[in-house]
Design a protein around this motif. Structure first.
Motif: not given
Ligand SMILES: [Zn+2]
Ligand SMILES: [Zn+2]
Length: 95
Positions: A39, A65, A69, A73
């Motif tokens: 990330y 990720y 994260h 996302w």
């Protein structure tokens, strides 16, 4: 010597001891790692949290990720962030 807790696909648990690098950064997970969070966190750097195979979430080929994260996302995508970013890409024309 550090020890790791590996979760087997059949639901079992195995202990591994040795110098296998950092432990998985996911909460409550003590597995050895083979992935880093990709990330972007600015300055051309990435989050880089060490992750095991079951906590490295693949969002694109070769892009993984961490759990925290992944949530960011997914929210980003749900809010149309990807679309927005693509629309903001303008061809470079030079000066
Ligand atoms: Zn893990
Ligand atoms: Zn991360």
């Amino acid at each position: 010597m550090p020890c790791y807790i590996e979760h087997m696909p059949d639901g079992g648990v195995a202990f591994l001891c040795g110098d296998l690098g950092p432990h998985c950064a996911a909460e409550g997970c003590g597995a050895s790692t083979g992935y880093l969070c990709d990330y972007p966190v600015g300055d051309g750097r990435t989050c880089d949290l060490p992750l095991c195979a079951s906590h490295a979430y693949e969002v694109a080929p070769e892009v993984h990720y961490c759990p925290g994260h992944l949530v960011l996302w997914q929210e980003f995508r749900r809010s149309g962030g990807v679309q927005h970013e693509l629309e903001n890409v303008v061809p470079y024309k030079g000066r």
